[in-house]
Design an enzyme around this catalytic site. Structure first.
Site, PDB file in Angstrom:
ATOM      1  N   GLN A 101       0.806  -1.233   0.000  1.00 48.56           N
ATOM      2  CA  GLN A 101       0.000   0.000   0.000  1.00 48.56           C
ATOM      3  C   GLN A 101       0.839   1.283   0.000  1.00 48.56           C
ATOM      4  O   GLN A 101       0.271   2.373   0.070  1.00 48.56           O
ATOM      5  CB  GLN A 101      -0.942   0.013   1.219  1.00 48.56           C
ATOM      6  CG  GLN A 101      -2.080  -0.978   1.120  1.00 48.56           C
ATOM      7  CD  GLN A 101      -3.049  -0.678  -0.028  1.00 48.56           C
ATOM      8  OE1 GLN A 101      -3.111   0.433  -0.538  1.00 48.56           O
ATOM      9  NE2 GLN A 101      -3.807  -1.685  -0.437  1.00 48.56           N
TER      10      GLN A 101
ATOM     11  N   HIS B  87      -0.631  -3.087  -9.386  1.00 49.85           N
ATOM     12  CA  HIS B  87      -1.972  -2.533  -9.628  1.00 49.85           C
ATOM     13  C   HIS B  87      -2.401  -1.535  -8.551  1.00 49.85           C
ATOM     14  O   HIS B  87      -3.430  -0.883  -8.686  1.00 49.85           O
ATOM     15  CB  HIS B  87      -3.010  -3.641  -9.835  1.00 49.85           C
ATOM     16  CG  HIS B  87      -3.445  -4.389  -8.612  1.00 49.85           C
ATOM     17  ND1 HIS B  87      -4.598  -4.084  -7.921  1.00 49.85           N
ATOM     18  CD2 HIS B  87      -2.898  -5.445  -7.966  1.00 49.85           C
ATOM     19  CE1 HIS B  87      -4.751  -4.932  -6.919  1.00 49.85           C
ATOM     20  NE2 HIS B  87      -3.723  -5.764  -6.913  1.00 49.85           N
TER      21      HIS B  87
ATOM     22  N   CYS C 222     -10.642  -8.311  -1.133  1.00 43.71           N
ATOM     23  CA  CYS C 222     -10.587  -9.765  -1.225  1.00 43.71           C
ATOM     24  C   CYS C 222     -11.578 -10.437  -0.282  1.00 43.71           C
ATOM     25  O   CYS C 222     -11.947 -11.569  -0.491  1.00 43.71           O
ATOM     26  CB  CYS C 222      -9.179 -10.249  -0.901  1.00 43.71           C
ATOM     27  SG  CYS C 222      -7.945  -9.202  -1.614  1.00 43.71           S
TER      28      CYS C 222
HETATM   29  N1  PLP Z   1      -0.950  -6.787   0.748  1.00 44.05           N
HETATM   30  C1  PLP Z   1      -1.719  -5.709   0.921  1.00 44.05           C
HETATM   31  C2  PLP Z   1      -1.478  -4.814   2.070  1.00 44.05           C
HETATM   32  C3  PLP Z   1      -2.753  -5.438   0.014  1.00 44.05           C
HETATM   33  O1  PLP Z   1      -3.533  -4.374   0.197  1.00 44.05           O
HETATM   34  C4  PLP Z   1      -2.959  -6.329  -1.063  1.00 44.05           C
HETATM   35  C5  PLP Z   1      -4.073  -6.108  -2.014  1.00 44.05           C
HETATM   36  O2  PLP Z   1      -5.122  -5.613  -1.647  1.00 44.05           O
HETATM   37  C6  PLP Z   1      -2.107  -7.431  -1.197  1.00 44.05           C
HETATM   38  C7  PLP Z   1      -1.115  -7.640  -0.273  1.00 44.05           C
HETATM   39  C8  PLP Z   1      -2.270  -8.409  -2.311  1.00 44.05           C
HETATM   40  O3  PLP Z   1      -1.816  -7.870  -3.525  1.00 44.05           O
HETATM   41  P1  PLP Z   1      -2.255  -8.528  -4.914  1.00 44.05           P
HETATM   42  O4  PLP Z   1      -3.675  -8.156  -5.140  1.00 44.05           O
HETATM   43  O5  PLP Z   1      -1.337  -7.931  -5.917  1.00 44.05           O
HETATM   44  O6  PLP Z   1      -2.056  -9.986  -4.763  1.00 44.05           O
END
Ligand code: PLP
Length: 385
Positions: free
Chosen positions: A181, A203, A327
């Site tokens: 982040q 992303h 997620c």
């Molecule tokens: N770590 C944090 C703090 C995140 O906010 C996210 C995604 O929301 C991730 C890991 C996972 O990243 P990715 O979507 O690229 O797998």
């Protein structure tokens, strides 16, 4: 897909791909689509583009290009760091992390537990901060790695990763930080932080989904998680996603440039939104410390209303926000982050995150502030008494 006007306040979930980034990657989809591992020039010449992108992302975090391992996403980077620490130190079977990490850590640790590893999820304080004495006490002789995120994706609360890295060094334990982040929002300097591993995901910084990186400090032993071809100097198998890697490089350049904007203009917009909600709508409370916190994030509990209902009505007004992380949205479980901070399930279920980005304007903040009070009043009026 139709595209009505949207007011996008969910930049911690993902970000709009910057037009400059789209422009940079298109030639690698249209014309230069070869495989960089090929022996002929059409493919092999792409190695130079990969090298250039590696230099750019390394510059974003003040690493050496050879310390960068491109991955498919932040989740893979987190999994890979923890996996490597366990694989290179088979006599150490303990992982120390926090209860507020992204599911990319928490769920991986659940799998590790099933495989017989020991995992400690450190609790946090009610304002989302970490007690470093508690962290130090939780480090054991068999701790293979300490993994602590830099910025929380739900509340924006920052952990003192430099201090934690120093503590781990004193104890002789590897340290990984999930910094997904932070790019474009905080200055990232891995030399200054002295971390062993650091994860990023493109992303979240105006590049496409499906590309991330793991920084692996030069002296640190590494065992790949994805095994196959010899790509990434044998550290990550799989044909390189050239277009996405080029995009990541371009986004890294732009992120450096947007740092100032994030910490002045975006902070002011976030504060206007947050103050407007807290002062204008009764029964609202911020979740997490005011500072230290990402300049773009605010997480607010709306007493007596379900986040699901708020999000539905916001959506009807074209406003994109979220509850919990993208997620876990869709599950009925309250946010594990807010729950770990001691929020009741009811408060966690009534909380909304707004996360701003470089494309947000003051007019958009005004639009939210105009619509939200009516939405909350409507929901409260219809709530069973
Ligand atoms: N770590 C944090 C703090 C995140 O906010 C996210 C995604 O929301 C991730 C890991 C996972 O990243 P990715 O979507 O690229 O797998």
């Amino acid at each position: 897909m139709s595209s009505p006007a949207i007011y996008y306040f969910d930049n911690n979930a993902t970000t709009q791909v910057a037009p400059e980034v789209v422009e940079a990657m298109i030639p690698f989809l249209r014309e230069h689509w070869g495989n960089p591992s090929s022996s002929y020039t059409f493919g092999r010449q792409l190695g130079r583009q990969l090298d250039e992108a590696r230099v750019k992302v390394a510059a974003l975090i003040n690493a050496e290009p050879r310390e960068i391992v491109f991955t498919s996403c932040g989740t893979e980077s987190n999994n890979s760091a923890i996996h490597s620490a366990l694989a290179t130190q088979p006599h150490k079977r303990h992982v120390l992390t926090t209860a507020v990490e992204h599911s990319a850590n928490i769920k991986f640790c659940e799998v590790l537990r099933k495989r017989g590893y020991d995992v400690t999820l450190l609790p946090v304080e009610p304002d989302g901060s970490l007690d470093l004495t508690r962290l130090e006490q939780a480090i054991r002789p068999d701790t293979a790695i300490v993994s602590v995120m830099w910025a929380n994706n739900e509340t924006g609360v920052l952990f003192p990763v430099g201090e934690i890295a120093a503590l781990c060094r004193r104890k002789g334990v590897l340290f990984h930080t999930d910094a997904v982040q932070t790019p474009g929002k905080l200055k990232i300097d891995v030399r200054e932080l002295e971390v062993d591993f650091l994860s990023l995901s493109a992303h979240k910084l105006h590049a496409p989904k499906g590309i991330g990186l793991l920084y692996v400090k030069r002296q640190v032993k590494y065992q790949p998680y994805i095994v196959g071809g010899g790509q990434e100097r044998g550290r990550r198998g799989g044909t390189e996603n050239v277009a996405n890697i080029v995009a990541f490089g371009r986004a890294a350049e732009l992120a450096v440039a947007s740092l100032e904007d994030e910490n002045t203009r975006i902070r002011a917009l976030r504060d206007k939104l947050e103050d407007g909600i807290l002062q204008g709508i009764p029964g609202t409370t911020r979740n997490g410390a005011k500072e230290p916190r990402l300049a773009n994030t605010t997480n607010i509990a709306f007493e007596g209303v379900e986040a699901e209902g708020i999000l539905m009505l916001l959506d009807q007004a074209g406003i994109c926000a979220s509850s919990g992380s993208a997620c876990t949205t869709g599950s009925l479980d309250p946010s594990h982050v807010l729950t770990a901070m001691g929020c009741s399930a009811a408060r966690a279920r009534s909380s909304i995150r707004f996360s701003l980005g470089i494309y947000n304007t003051e007019e958009e903040v005004d639009y939210v502030l105009k619509h939200l009070p009516g939405i909350i009043a409507r929901l409260r009026a219809s709530a069973p008494g």
